[in-house]
Design a protein around this motif. Structure first.
Motif, PDB file in Angstrom:
ATOM      1  N   ARG A 151      -9.106 -29.834   7.631  1.00 21.82           N
ATOM      2  CA  ARG A 151      -9.660 -31.138   7.304  1.00 21.82           C
ATOM      3  C   ARG A 151      -8.585 -31.917   6.560  1.00 21.82           C
ATOM      4  NH1 ARG A 151     -14.909 -32.065   3.418  1.00 21.82           N
ATOM      5  NH2 ARG A 151     -15.353 -34.192   4.070  1.00 21.82           N
ATOM      6  N   GLU A 152      -8.255 -33.098   7.081  1.00 19.72           N
ATOM      7  CA  GLU A 152      -7.245 -33.951   6.458  1.00 19.72           C
ATOM      8  C   GLU A 152      -7.872 -34.736   5.320  1.00 19.72           C
ATOM      9  OE1 GLU A 152      -3.986 -34.635   7.375  1.00 19.72           O
ATOM     10  OE2 GLU A 152      -3.772 -33.986   9.470  1.00 19.72           O
ATOM     11  N   HIS A 153      -7.196 -34.738   4.186  1.00 15.67           N
ATOM     12  CA  HIS A 153      -7.582 -35.623   3.089  1.00 15.67           C
ATOM     13  C   HIS A 153      -6.484 -36.671   2.978  1.00 15.67           C
ATOM     14  CE1 HIS A 153     -10.768 -33.014   1.103  1.00 15.67           C
ATOM     15  NE2 HIS A 153     -10.394 -32.379   2.193  1.00 15.67           N
ATOM     16  N   TYR A 154      -6.808 -37.908   3.357  1.00 14.14           N
ATOM     17  CA  TYR A 154      -5.808 -38.961   3.417  1.00 14.14           C
ATOM     18  C   TYR A 154      -5.626 -39.657   2.070  1.00 14.14           C
ATOM     19  CZ  TYR A 154      -6.373 -38.262   8.424  1.00 14.14           C
ATOM     20  OH  TYR A 154      -6.422 -37.712   9.670  1.00 14.14           O
ATOM     21  N   ALA A 155      -4.484 -40.303   1.946  1.00 11.92           N
ATOM     22  CA  ALA A 155      -4.140 -40.984   0.695  1.00 11.92           C
ATOM     23  C   ALA A 155      -5.112 -42.118   0.386  1.00 11.92           C
ATOM     24  CB  ALA A 155      -2.708 -41.519   0.775  1.00 11.92           C
ATOM     25  N   ASP A 156      -5.764 -42.668   1.431  1.00 10.88           N
ATOM     26  CA  ASP A 156      -6.705 -43.775   1.182  1.00 10.88           C
ATOM     27  C   ASP A 156      -8.090 -43.260   0.767  1.00 10.88           C
ATOM     28  OD1 ASP A 156      -7.885 -42.790   3.471  1.00 10.88           O
ATOM     29  OD2 ASP A 156      -7.458 -44.539   4.709  1.00 10.88           O
ATOM     30  N   GLY A 157      -8.222 -41.938   0.581  1.00  7.91           N
ATOM     31  CA  GLY A 157      -9.483 -41.377   0.101  1.00  7.91           C
ATOM     32  C   GLY A 157     -10.403 -40.870   1.200  1.00  7.91           C
ATOM     33  N   SER A 158     -10.108 -41.221   2.460  1.00  7.18           N
ATOM     34  CA  SER A 158     -10.964 -40.762   3.552  1.00  7.18           C
ATOM     35  C   SER A 158     -10.607 -39.332   3.955  1.00  7.18           C
ATOM     36  CB  SER A 158     -10.825 -41.688   4.760  1.00  7.18           C
ATOM     37  OG  SER A 158      -9.502 -41.635   5.250  1.00  7.18           O
ATOM     38  N   THR A 159     -11.523 -38.666   4.659  1.00 10.50           N
ATOM     39  CA  THR A 159     -11.265 -37.313   5.141  1.00 10.50           C
ATOM     40  C   THR A 159     -11.688 -37.229   6.611  1.00 10.50           C
ATOM     41  OG1 THR A 159     -13.466 -36.438   4.616  1.00 10.50           O
ATOM     42  CG2 THR A 159     -11.804 -36.351   2.867  1.00 10.50           C
ATOM     43  N   ALA A 160     -11.103 -36.288   7.337  1.00 12.28           N
ATOM     44  CA  ALA A 160     -11.498 -36.096   8.732  1.00 12.28           C
ATOM     45  C   ALA A 160     -11.192 -34.670   9.170  1.00 12.28           C
ATOM     46  CB  ALA A 160     -10.758 -37.081   9.621  1.00 12.28           C
ATOM     47  N   TRP A 161     -12.164 -34.048   9.828  1.00 10.37           N
ATOM     48  CA  TRP A 161     -11.904 -32.742  10.435  1.00 10.37           C
ATOM     49  C   TRP A 161     -11.003 -32.931  11.649  1.00 10.37           C
ATOM     50  CZ3 TRP A 161     -12.791 -28.328   8.146  1.00 10.37           C
ATOM     51  CH2 TRP A 161     -13.778 -28.264   7.161  1.00 10.37           C
ATOM     52  N   VAL A 162     -10.023 -32.103  11.781  1.00  9.04           N
ATOM     53  CA  VAL A 162      -9.133 -32.171  12.942  1.00  9.04           C
ATOM     54  C   VAL A 162      -9.724 -31.293  14.032  1.00  9.04           C
ATOM     55  CG1 VAL A 162      -6.808 -31.733  13.800  1.00  9.04           C
ATOM     56  CG2 VAL A 162      -7.152 -32.497  11.449  1.00  9.04           C
ATOM     57  N   GLN A 163      -9.766 -31.845  15.238  1.00 10.52           N
ATOM     58  CA  GLN A 163     -10.322 -31.091  16.353  1.00 10.52           C
ATOM     59  C   GLN A 163      -9.232 -30.749  17.348  1.00 10.52           C
ATOM     60  OE1 GLN A 163     -14.402 -32.219  17.645  1.00 10.52           O
ATOM     61  NE2 GLN A 163     -13.354 -32.699  19.533  1.00 10.52           N
ATOM     62  N   GLY A 164      -9.163 -29.492  17.752  1.00 11.38           N
ATOM     63  CA  GLY A 164      -8.175 -29.075  18.734  1.00 11.38           C
ATOM     64  C   GLY A 164      -8.422 -29.755  20.072  1.00 11.38           C
ATOM     65  N   SER A 165      -7.513 -29.550  21.025  1.00 12.41           N
ATOM     66  CA  SER A 165      -7.592 -30.273  22.287  1.00 12.41           C
ATOM     67  C   SER A 165      -8.624 -29.681  23.242  1.00 12.41           C
ATOM     68  CB  SER A 165      -6.223 -30.301  22.953  1.00 12.41           C
ATOM     69  OG  SER A 165      -5.723 -28.996  23.057  1.00 12.41           O
ATOM     70  N   ALA A 166      -8.910 -28.389  23.119  1.00 14.94           N
ATOM     71  CA  ALA A 166      -9.849 -27.742  24.041  1.00 14.94           C
ATOM     72  C   ALA A 166     -10.531 -26.574  23.339  1.00 14.94           C
ATOM     73  CB  ALA A 166      -9.112 -27.244  25.278  1.00 14.94           C
ATOM     74  N   PRO A 167     -11.742 -26.202  23.776  1.00 12.57           N
ATOM     75  CA  PRO A 167     -12.399 -25.044  23.163  1.00 12.57           C
ATOM     76  C   PRO A 167     -11.572 -23.776  23.391  1.00 12.57           C
ATOM     77  CG  PRO A 167     -13.922 -26.257  24.581  1.00 12.57           C
ATOM     78  CD  PRO A 167     -12.552 -26.800  24.845  1.00 12.57           C
ATOM     79  N   PRO A 168     -11.724 -22.779  22.527  1.00 13.36           N
ATOM     80  CA  PRO A 168     -11.012 -21.513  22.738  1.00 13.36           C
ATOM     81  C   PRO A 168     -11.331 -20.944  24.122  1.00 13.36           C
ATOM     82  CG  PRO A 168     -12.084 -21.529  20.593  1.00 13.36           C
ATOM     83  CD  PRO A 168     -12.565 -22.754  21.318  1.00 13.36           C
ATOM     84  N   ALA A 169     -10.363 -20.270  24.708  1.00 11.11           N
ATOM     85  CA  ALA A 169     -10.543 -19.685  26.035  1.00 11.11           C
ATOM     86  C   ALA A 169     -11.404 -18.429  25.940  1.00 11.11           C
ATOM     87  CB  ALA A 169      -9.185 -19.334  26.636  1.00 11.11           C
ATOM     88  N   LEU A 170     -12.111 -18.139  27.030  1.00  8.49           N
ATOM     89  CA  LEU A 170     -12.814 -16.859  27.109  1.00  8.49           C
ATOM     90  C   LEU A 170     -11.778 -15.758  27.264  1.00  8.49           C
ATOM     91  CD1 LEU A 170     -15.722 -17.847  29.498  1.00  8.49           C
ATOM     92  CD2 LEU A 170     -15.824 -17.506  27.024  1.00  8.49           C
ATOM     93  N   GLN A 171     -12.172 -14.566  26.868  1.00  7.18           N
ATOM     94  CA  GLN A 171     -11.276 -13.421  26.907  1.00  7.18           C
ATOM     95  C   GLN A 171     -10.581 -13.254  28.258  1.00  7.18           C
ATOM     96  OE1 GLN A 171     -10.736 -11.918  24.110  1.00  7.18           O
ATOM     97  NE2 GLN A 171      -9.128 -10.792  25.125  1.00  7.18           N
TER      98      GLN A 171
END
Lengths: 95, 156
Positions: free
Chosen positions: B126-146
Protein backbone atom coordinates in the motif's frame (compact mmCIF):
# COMPACT_ATOMS: atom_id res chain seq x y z
CA UNK A 1 -15.17 -44.15 -2.79
CA UNK A 2 -12.28 -41.76 -2.53
CA UNK A 3 -11.06 -40.15 0.63
CA UNK A 4 -12.42 -36.83 -0.58
CA UNK A 5 -15.92 -38.27 -0.99
CA UNK A 6 -15.97 -39.34 2.64
CA UNK A 7 -15.62 -35.84 4.01
CA UNK A 8 -17.85 -34.28 1.35
CA UNK A 9 -20.71 -32.29 2.80
CA UNK A 10 -24.03 -34.07 2.25
CA UNK A 11 -25.77 -32.75 -0.90
CA UNK A 12 -28.64 -31.02 0.92
CA UNK A 13 -26.50 -29.32 3.55
CA UNK A 14 -25.05 -25.85 3.37
CA UNK A 15 -21.29 -25.77 3.78
CA UNK A 16 -20.13 -23.53 6.62
CA UNK A 17 -17.07 -21.65 5.39
CA UNK A 18 -14.63 -19.05 6.65
CA UNK A 19 -13.39 -16.64 3.99
CA UNK A 20 -10.24 -14.57 4.47
CA UNK A 21 -9.82 -11.11 2.94
CA UNK A 22 -6.63 -9.10 2.53
CA UNK A 23 -5.43 -5.71 1.34
CA UNK A 24 -7.98 -3.83 -0.75
CA UNK A 25 -10.78 -6.35 -0.17
CA UNK A 26 -10.39 -6.22 3.61
CA UNK A 27 -10.47 -2.44 3.41
CA UNK A 28 -13.57 -2.36 1.19
CA UNK A 29 -15.53 -4.78 3.37
CA UNK A 30 -14.15 -3.51 6.65
CA UNK A 31 -13.18 -6.94 8.01
CA UNK A 32 -10.65 -9.67 7.40
CA UNK A 33 -12.86 -12.72 7.87
CA UNK A 34 -16.36 -13.58 6.71
CA UNK A 35 -18.31 -16.61 7.93
CA UNK A 36 -21.02 -17.83 5.66
CA UNK A 37 -23.18 -20.82 4.85
CA UNK A 38 -23.02 -21.74 1.18
CA UNK A 39 -25.89 -23.88 -0.16
CA UNK A 40 -25.04 -27.02 -2.11
CA UNK A 41 -23.46 -27.43 -4.55
CA UNK A 42 -20.77 -25.41 -2.79
CA UNK A 43 -18.28 -24.47 -5.49
CA UNK A 44 -15.74 -21.69 -5.67
CA UNK A 45 -17.80 -19.94 -8.36
CA UNK A 46 -20.96 -20.15 -6.21
CA UNK A 47 -19.03 -18.68 -3.29
CA UNK A 48 -17.75 -15.75 -5.36
CA UNK A 49 -21.24 -15.11 -6.75
CA UNK A 50 -22.79 -15.11 -3.28
CA UNK A 51 -20.09 -12.83 -1.87
CA UNK A 52 -20.58 -10.38 -4.73
CA UNK A 53 -24.32 -10.28 -3.89
CA UNK A 54 -23.88 -10.01 -0.11
CA UNK A 55 -21.02 -7.49 -0.29
CA UNK A 56 -21.49 -5.22 -3.31
CA UNK A 57 -18.06 -3.67 -2.62
CA UNK A 58 -16.52 -7.02 -3.64
CA UNK A 59 -18.41 -7.30 -6.95
CA UNK A 60 -15.99 -5.18 -9.06
CA UNK A 61 -13.12 -7.48 -8.00
CA UNK A 62 -14.94 -10.70 -8.92
CA UNK A 63 -13.19 -11.01 -12.35
CA UNK A 64 -9.66 -10.62 -10.98
CA UNK A 65 -9.87 -12.68 -7.79
CA UNK A 66 -7.93 -15.94 -7.55
CA UNK A 67 -9.27 -18.39 -4.98
CA UNK A 68 -6.96 -20.07 -2.52
CA UNK A 69 -8.41 -23.08 -0.73
CA UNK A 70 -6.44 -24.41 2.21
CA UNK A 71 -3.56 -22.17 1.12
CA UNK A 72 -3.37 -23.39 -2.47
CA UNK A 73 -4.48 -21.52 -5.58
CA UNK A 74 -7.42 -23.27 -7.18
CA UNK A 75 -9.81 -22.98 -10.08
CA UNK A 76 -13.31 -21.64 -9.34
CA UNK A 77 -14.80 -25.02 -10.23
CA UNK A 78 -13.37 -26.41 -6.97
CA UNK A 79 -15.85 -28.19 -4.69
CA UNK A 80 -15.74 -26.59 -1.25
CA UNK A 81 -16.06 -28.62 1.93
CA UNK A 82 -17.24 -27.47 5.34
CA UNK A 83 -14.26 -26.20 7.29
CA UNK A 84 -12.19 -25.26 4.23
CA UNK A 85 -10.04 -22.15 4.63
CA UNK A 86 -10.88 -20.00 1.63
CA UNK A 87 -9.03 -16.80 0.75
CA UNK A 88 -9.78 -14.23 -1.95
CA UNK A 89 -6.52 -13.21 -3.58
CA UNK A 90 -6.43 -10.08 -5.75
CA UNK A 91 -3.38 -9.64 -8.03
CA UNK A 92 -0.45 -9.54 -5.62
CA UNK A 93 2.06 -6.70 -5.32
CA UNK A 94 4.82 -7.87 -3.00
CA UNK A 95 8.49 -7.24 -3.60
CA UNK B 1 22.29 -26.57 8.65
CA UNK B 2 19.12 -25.67 6.78
CA UNK B 3 19.90 -24.58 3.20
CA UNK B 4 16.80 -22.45 2.78
CA UNK B 5 15.91 -19.35 4.75
CA UNK B 6 12.32 -18.12 4.33
CA UNK B 7 11.09 -15.30 6.52
CA UNK B 8 8.38 -12.70 6.84
CA UNK B 9 9.30 -10.06 9.39
CA UNK B 10 8.31 -6.62 10.62
CA UNK B 11 11.98 -5.85 11.38
CA UNK B 12 14.46 -4.22 9.00
CA UNK B 13 16.01 -6.75 6.59
CA UNK B 14 19.70 -7.53 7.09
CA UNK B 15 21.40 -7.94 3.70
CA UNK B 16 24.71 -8.83 5.38
CA UNK B 17 23.05 -11.66 7.28
CA UNK B 18 21.57 -12.94 4.01
CA UNK B 19 24.99 -12.92 2.31
CA UNK B 20 26.53 -14.69 5.31
CA UNK B 21 23.78 -17.32 5.23
CA UNK B 22 24.37 -18.00 1.52
CA UNK B 23 28.13 -18.50 1.87
CA UNK B 24 29.04 -22.12 1.23
CA UNK B 25 32.20 -23.83 -0.06
CA UNK B 26 30.44 -25.37 -3.09
CA UNK B 27 29.34 -22.01 -4.44
CA UNK B 28 31.26 -20.08 -7.05
CA UNK B 29 28.98 -17.14 -6.62
CA UNK B 30 25.97 -15.78 -4.91
CA UNK B 31 23.41 -13.45 -6.33
CA UNK B 32 21.31 -11.17 -4.14
CA UNK B 33 18.42 -8.99 -5.18
CA UNK B 34 17.36 -6.28 -2.75
CA UNK B 35 14.05 -4.56 -3.45
CA UNK B 36 13.73 -1.10 -1.91
CA UNK B 37 11.00 1.48 -1.47
CA UNK B 38 11.15 4.01 -4.30
CA UNK B 39 10.25 7.64 -3.65
CA UNK B 40 9.02 8.58 -7.12
CA UNK B 41 6.60 6.72 -9.38
CA UNK B 42 6.00 9.08 -12.27
CA UNK B 43 4.80 12.32 -10.70
CA UNK B 44 3.74 10.71 -7.43
CA UNK B 45 5.90 10.98 -4.35
CA UNK B 46 5.86 8.04 -1.93
CA UNK B 47 6.69 8.51 1.75
CA UNK B 48 6.44 4.90 2.80
CA UNK B 49 5.00 1.55 1.82
CA UNK B 50 3.02 -0.78 4.04
CA UNK B 51 2.86 -4.50 3.28
CA UNK B 52 0.04 -6.92 4.10
CA UNK B 53 0.34 -10.69 3.64
CA UNK B 54 -1.55 -13.94 3.89
CA UNK B 55 1.42 -15.01 5.96
CA UNK B 56 1.21 -18.82 6.22
CA UNK B 57 0.42 -19.18 2.53
CA UNK B 58 3.06 -16.61 1.56
CA UNK B 59 5.74 -18.63 3.34
CA UNK B 60 4.50 -21.82 1.72
CA UNK B 61 4.54 -20.24 -1.76
CA UNK B 62 8.07 -18.89 -1.18
CA UNK B 63 9.20 -22.40 -0.25
CA UNK B 64 7.53 -23.81 -3.35
CA UNK B 65 9.23 -21.24 -5.61
CA UNK B 66 12.62 -22.11 -4.10
CA UNK B 67 11.88 -25.79 -4.81
CA UNK B 68 11.08 -24.85 -8.42
CA UNK B 69 14.34 -22.93 -8.70
CA UNK B 70 16.20 -25.91 -7.29
CA UNK B 71 14.60 -28.09 -9.96
CA UNK B 72 15.90 -25.82 -12.69
CA UNK B 73 19.30 -24.66 -11.45
CA UNK B 74 21.91 -26.09 -9.07
CA UNK B 75 20.84 -23.90 -6.15
CA UNK B 76 22.94 -24.79 -3.10
CA UNK B 77 21.43 -22.24 -0.77
CA UNK B 78 18.59 -19.78 -1.05
CA UNK B 79 16.91 -17.10 1.00
CA UNK B 80 13.66 -15.24 0.48
CA UNK B 81 13.03 -12.56 3.09
CA UNK B 82 10.14 -10.11 2.97
CA UNK B 83 9.42 -7.26 5.31
CA UNK B 84 5.81 -6.61 6.40
CA UNK B 85 4.19 -3.53 7.86
CA UNK B 86 5.63 -0.08 7.21
CA UNK B 87 8.80 0.25 5.10
CA UNK B 88 10.15 3.83 4.81
CA UNK B 89 11.57 5.13 1.52
CA UNK B 90 14.98 3.68 0.53
CA UNK B 91 14.73 0.74 2.96
CA UNK B 92 14.64 -2.87 1.79
CA UNK B 93 11.25 -4.60 1.49
CA UNK B 94 12.54 -7.84 -0.01
CA UNK B 95 15.81 -9.77 -0.16
CA UNK B 96 16.12 -12.75 -2.49
CA UNK B 97 19.40 -14.62 -2.77
CA UNK B 98 20.90 -17.82 -4.12
CA UNK B 99 24.27 -19.53 -4.05
CA UNK B 100 25.23 -21.69 -7.05
CA UNK B 101 28.45 -23.18 -8.45
CA UNK B 102 28.66 -20.66 -11.33
CA UNK B 103 27.55 -17.06 -11.79
CA UNK B 104 25.19 -17.46 -14.77
CA UNK B 105 22.86 -19.79 -12.87
CA UNK B 106 23.04 -17.54 -9.80
CA UNK B 107 21.73 -14.56 -11.82
CA UNK B 108 19.07 -16.69 -13.53
CA UNK B 109 17.79 -18.37 -10.37
CA UNK B 110 17.72 -15.09 -8.45
CA UNK B 111 15.84 -13.37 -11.27
CA UNK B 112 13.32 -16.21 -11.41
CA UNK B 113 12.70 -16.03 -7.66
CA UNK B 114 12.02 -12.29 -7.51
CA UNK B 115 9.90 -12.32 -10.69
CA UNK B 116 7.86 -15.31 -9.48
CA UNK B 117 7.49 -13.81 -5.99
CA UNK B 118 5.98 -10.66 -7.46
CA UNK B 119 3.48 -12.73 -9.43
CA UNK B 120 2.60 -15.55 -7.02
CA UNK B 121 3.23 -14.81 -3.36
CA UNK B 122 0.18 -13.39 -1.51
CA UNK B 123 1.69 -10.11 -0.31
CA UNK B 124 0.31 -6.66 -1.13
CA UNK B 125 1.78 -3.19 -0.85
CA UNK B 126 0.00 0.00 0.00
CA UNK B 127 1.49 3.32 -1.10
CA UNK B 128 1.39 6.20 1.33
CA UNK B 129 1.86 9.33 -0.76
CA UNK B 130 3.34 12.64 0.31
CA UNK B 131 -0.03 14.35 -0.26
CA UNK B 132 -1.56 12.17 2.49
CA UNK B 133 -3.49 9.81 0.22
CA UNK B 134 -3.00 6.03 0.19
CA UNK B 135 -3.62 3.33 -2.41
CA UNK B 136 -3.28 -0.44 -2.54
CA UNK B 137 -1.11 -1.49 -5.45
CA UNK B 138 -2.61 -4.18 -7.62
CA UNK B 139 -0.51 -6.56 -9.68
CA UNK B 140 -1.16 -6.97 -13.40
CA UNK B 141 -2.80 -10.42 -13.24
CA UNK B 142 -4.07 -12.90 -10.64
CA UNK B 143 -1.55 -15.52 -9.46
CA UNK B 144 -1.27 -18.48 -11.82
CA UNK B 145 -2.67 -21.88 -10.96
CA UNK B 146 -0.10 -24.48 -10.06
CA UNK B 147 -0.40 -26.33 -13.37
CA UNK B 148 0.11 -23.11 -15.37
CA UNK B 149 3.62 -22.57 -13.99
CA UNK B 150 6.34 -24.49 -15.82
CA UNK B 151 7.81 -26.74 -13.15
CA UNK B 152 10.77 -28.83 -14.27
CA UNK B 153 10.81 -30.97 -11.12
CA UNK B 154 7.25 -32.16 -11.75
CA UNK B 155 8.57 -34.57 -14.41
CA UNK B 156 10.61 -36.53 -11.92
Amino acid sequence: MTERDVKTTAPHEAAQLRVLLFSVLREKVGRGTLDLALPAPATGAALLDQLARDYPALAPYRPIVRLAVNQEYTDESVRLEAGDEVALITPVSGG
Amino acid sequence: MEDIWIELTKEALDVGAAAAFLATPGAGGLSLFVGTTRRWTGEQETEELAYDAYAPMAEQEMRRLVAQAQGRWPVLKACVLHRLGVVPVAEASVVVGVATPHRAEAFDACRFLIDALKQQVPIWKREHYADGSTAWVQGSAPPALQEEIPSPEADE
